[in-house]
Write a protein that holds these residues in place. Structure first.
Motif, PDB file in Angstrom:
ATOM      1  N   GLY A 106       0.875  -1.158  -0.082  1.00  0.00           N
ATOM      2  CA  GLY A 106       0.155  -0.049   0.041  1.00  0.00           C
ATOM      3  C   GLY A 106       0.764   1.306   0.045  1.00  0.00           C
ATOM      4  O   GLY A 106       0.342   2.382  -0.678  1.00  0.00           O
ATOM      5  N   LEU A 107       1.947   1.356   0.761  1.00  0.00           N
ATOM      6  CA  LEU A 107       2.716   2.501   0.734  1.00  0.00           C
ATOM      7  C   LEU A 107       3.468   2.584  -0.598  1.00  0.00           C
ATOM      8  O   LEU A 107       3.634   3.737  -1.038  1.00  0.00           O
ATOM      9  N   ARG A 117      -3.144   3.154   3.505  1.00  0.00           N
ATOM     10  CA  ARG A 117      -4.035   2.388   4.262  1.00  0.00           C
ATOM     11  C   ARG A 117      -5.448   2.024   3.218  1.00  0.00           C
ATOM     12  O   ARG A 117      -5.677   0.847   3.544  1.00  0.00           O
ATOM     13  N   GLU A 118      -5.591   2.821   2.455  1.00  0.00           N
ATOM     14  CA  GLU A 118      -6.885   2.550   1.552  1.00  0.00           C
ATOM     15  C   GLU A 118      -6.316   1.593   0.479  1.00  0.00           C
ATOM     16  O   GLU A 118      -7.016   0.731   0.227  1.00  0.00           O
ATOM     17  N   ILE A 124      -6.620  -6.344  -0.012  1.00  0.00           N
ATOM     18  CA  ILE A 124      -7.273  -7.361   0.649  1.00  0.00           C
ATOM     19  C   ILE A 124      -8.568  -7.625   0.105  1.00  0.00           C
ATOM     20  O   ILE A 124      -9.093  -8.803  -0.070  1.00  0.00           O
ATOM     21  N   GLU A 125      -9.411  -6.463  -0.193  1.00  0.00           N
ATOM     22  CA  GLU A 125     -10.592  -6.824  -0.669  1.00  0.00           C
ATOM     23  C   GLU A 125     -10.599  -7.475  -2.130  1.00  0.00           C
ATOM     24  O   GLU A 125     -11.455  -8.308  -2.522  1.00  0.00           O
ATOM     25  N   TRP A 188      -6.674  -5.535   9.097  1.00  0.00           N
ATOM     26  CA  TRP A 188      -6.930  -5.592   7.702  1.00  0.00           C
ATOM     27  C   TRP A 188      -8.383  -5.045   7.238  1.00  0.00           C
ATOM     28  O   TRP A 188      -8.404  -4.422   6.192  1.00  0.00           O
ATOM     29  N   LEU A 189      -9.267  -4.950   7.801  1.00  0.00           N
ATOM     30  CA  LEU A 189     -10.495  -4.735   7.576  1.00  0.00           C
ATOM     31  C   LEU A 189     -10.896  -3.179   8.054  1.00  0.00           C
ATOM     32  O   LEU A 189     -11.623  -2.638   7.117  1.00  0.00           O
ATOM     33  N   ASN A 190     -10.005  -2.621   8.955  1.00  0.00           N
ATOM     34  CA  ASN A 190     -10.438  -1.314   9.124  1.00  0.00           C
ATOM     35  C   ASN A 190      -9.293  -0.537   9.132  1.00  0.00           C
ATOM     36  O   ASN A 190      -9.225   0.933   9.497  1.00  0.00           O
TER      37      ASN A 190
END
Length: 308
Positions: A106-107, A117-118, A124-125, A188-190
């Motif tokens: 992500g970075l 983060r997004e 993950i999604e 992972w989810l948040n």
């Protein structure tokens, strides 16, 4: 963002976490019978090459050469765990690896540390069933303590891979089902909420305290606000709640840090807050990425952000 800057940050962060004398964890003053500081030194440096590959893969994603569902998160996590196990004989860093690989990517994908983060959440999604299968293989290699058996999609069941494939369980769906049992999956989810908030707290504390004191203070605050899922798996939820109450006692001044330290070790590693230690490792990695360096003042190491 420079490849090696990211890799260095996510190598140094876990090493700092393992070194600092935090209550309940292996550190530079204390080992467990089956886990020592040297396990962390060998394991955390063994994964450097895989982290570098993760960054390079993310660069291909950013350029559109690969799509997000081709990121290979599960394979990268498995390779990092395998490298760790080849270097030493325990499981000191599965949680750190599982947290770090999506965030490292992500970075490399994002515009800045917040955007990362997004991007990690999207990875993950967009993960696949194969990623979940490779994650299961990684868990089997690491053999973490306290993994429950007899549950749906049992990681050690020979039928689990058929079930994952049949039901289309990617990493996001797996995390949704497992969040209550493992803090990693909640992160992972948040969008790494706890890791980033801990990073922010460390950023403030190092202005006032030497580096070790800042890390210990932030860690006790983590313990006072969260149930450590490793303690829950190994010793039960009541034991985890007791640790949380004792940590609150330290913050209120009702319990001394030395007394709390003795309490945390009196049952060996049963009260080892490994899940929250993983959060601290990632938070310290983010702090290093933000520009952490150290200065010695009167024989104490202080953390400083920015150039001298």
């Amino acid at each position: 963002m420079n490849r090696w800057k990211i890799v260095r940050a996510f190598t140094l962060g876990p090493l700092l976490e393992a070194t600092v004398p935090k209550p309940g964890n292996v550190n530079r003053h204390r080992d467990f019978e089956d886990l020592t500081l040297y396990n962390f030194l060998f394991a955390d440096t063994a994964v450097v090459g895989v982290y570098y590959e993760a960054v390079k893969t993310a660069e291909l994603l950013r350029k559109g050469v690969l799509s997000f569902n081709e990121a290979g998160l599960g394979e990268l996590i498995k390779r990092a765990v395998a490298a760790s196990r080849e270097a030493q004989d325990a499981n000191p860093n599965f949680g750190v690896v599982a947290l770090s690989v999506p965030l490292v990517m992500g970075l490399a994908l994002g515009r800045n540390m917040l955007d990362a983060r997004e991007k990690a959440r999207l990875l993950i999604e967009e993960s696949t069933v194969r990623d979940s299968m490779e994650l299961y293989r990684a868990i089997r290699l690491a053999s973490p303590k306290g993994i429950p058996g007899g549950v749906k999609y049992d990681v050690y069941s020979e039928e689990s891979f058929k079930e994952l494939f049949r039901d289309g369980i990617n990493l996001a769906r797996l995390a949704e089902m497992s969040c209550e049992r493992e803090l990693i999956f909640c992160e992972w989810l948040n969008g790494y909420e706890l890791s980033y908030s801990t990073f922010g707290r460390l950023y403030e504390l190092i202005k006032e305290l030497p580096l070790e004191e800042a890390v210990v203070r932030a860690f006790i605050e983590l313990l006072s606000e969260n149930l450590d899922t490793l303690i829950v798996r190994k010793a039960g939820v009541e034991e985890a709640r007791l640790v949380r109450e004792k940590a609150r006692g330290v913050l209120s001044g009702e319990l001394g840090i030395e007394e709390f330290d003795s309490f945390m070790y009196e049952k060996g590693d049963l009260r080892n807050p490994g899940s929250l230690a993983d959060i601290m490792a990632v938070a310290l990695s983010l702090l290093v990425l933000r520009g952490l360096r150290m200065e010695v003042r009167n024989g104490r190491a202080w953390g400083v952000i920015g150039r001298p």
